[in-house]
Design a protein around this motif. Sequence first.
Motif, mmCIF file in Angstrom:
data_model
loop_
_atom_site.group_PDB
_atom_site.id
_atom_site.type_symbol
_atom_site.label_atom_id
_atom_site.label_comp_id
_atom_site.label_asym_id
_atom_site.label_seq_id
_atom_site.Cartn_x
_atom_site.Cartn_y
_atom_site.Cartn_z
ATOM 1 N N UNK A 53 0.856 -1.189 0.000
ATOM 2 C CA UNK A 53 0.000 0.000 0.000
ATOM 3 C C UNK A 53 0.890 1.235 0.000
ATOM 4 N N UNK A 54 2.001 1.132 -0.697
ATOM 5 C CA UNK A 54 2.974 2.215 -0.742
ATOM 6 C C UNK A 54 2.421 3.385 -1.538
ATOM 7 N N UNK A 55 1.976 4.389 -0.820
ATOM 8 C CA UNK A 55 1.439 5.563 -1.499
ATOM 9 C C UNK A 55 2.506 6.256 -2.327
ATOM 10 N N UNK A 56 3.724 6.321 -1.802
ATOM 11 C CA UNK A 56 4.798 6.990 -2.539
ATOM 12 C C UNK A 56 5.100 6.257 -3.845
ATOM 13 N N UNK A 57 5.222 4.938 -3.783
ATOM 14 C CA UNK A 57 5.487 4.162 -4.992
ATOM 15 C C UNK A 57 4.343 4.272 -5.989
#
Length: 151
Positions: free
Chosen positions: A16-20
Motif C-alpha cells: 500500500x505504498x502511497x509513494x510508490x
Amino acid sequence: MKLILAAVLARQFRSKSEAGDRLIDEYMKRTARYATCTSELFDSEAGLLTWLDRQAGRTPAYALLLDSRGQQYSSDEFAGQIGRLRDEGTQRLVLAIGPADGWSPAARQRADLLLSLGRMTLPHQLARVVLAEQVYRAFTILAGHPYHSGH
C-alpha cells in the motif's frame, strides 16, 4: 502503440505504498503524452499469460518480460527498441515484472524479449517505479525532449 505495465504480485503481498503508487501514476501520466499507458496486476503468472494471449488486435501483444537473465540496455538502447517496435506497427507492448521466484520456462519461451534492469534484485514496487520511469524516459528520448539530456 498501447503500453501495459504489468506485474505478477499476489494480493497479500501488494504494498500500500502511497509513494510508490504516486510515482508510478506520475510516470504513466507523463508517458500518456506520447502513448496510451495502463497498468495491470495479476495474482499469478498463469493469469498474466492467459490475459496476454487473449489481447485482441491484428497482431499478438509483444511481451517484454523483466528477467535477471535478460538483455541489459542503456536508456538510449531501450528507447531505440521501443521506437523500432512502434515504427514496425506493434499495437500493444506489455512490459511485465514476474513472480517473486522468477518466470517459468514456459513464460520465458512466450516472451518476445527478456529484459534485465540490472544484476541486482529489486522489490516489485521499486522495479515497477524504475520500469515506469524508464518507459517515460524512452519516449522523451524518442521525442528529443531534454528530460534525458544524455545522462
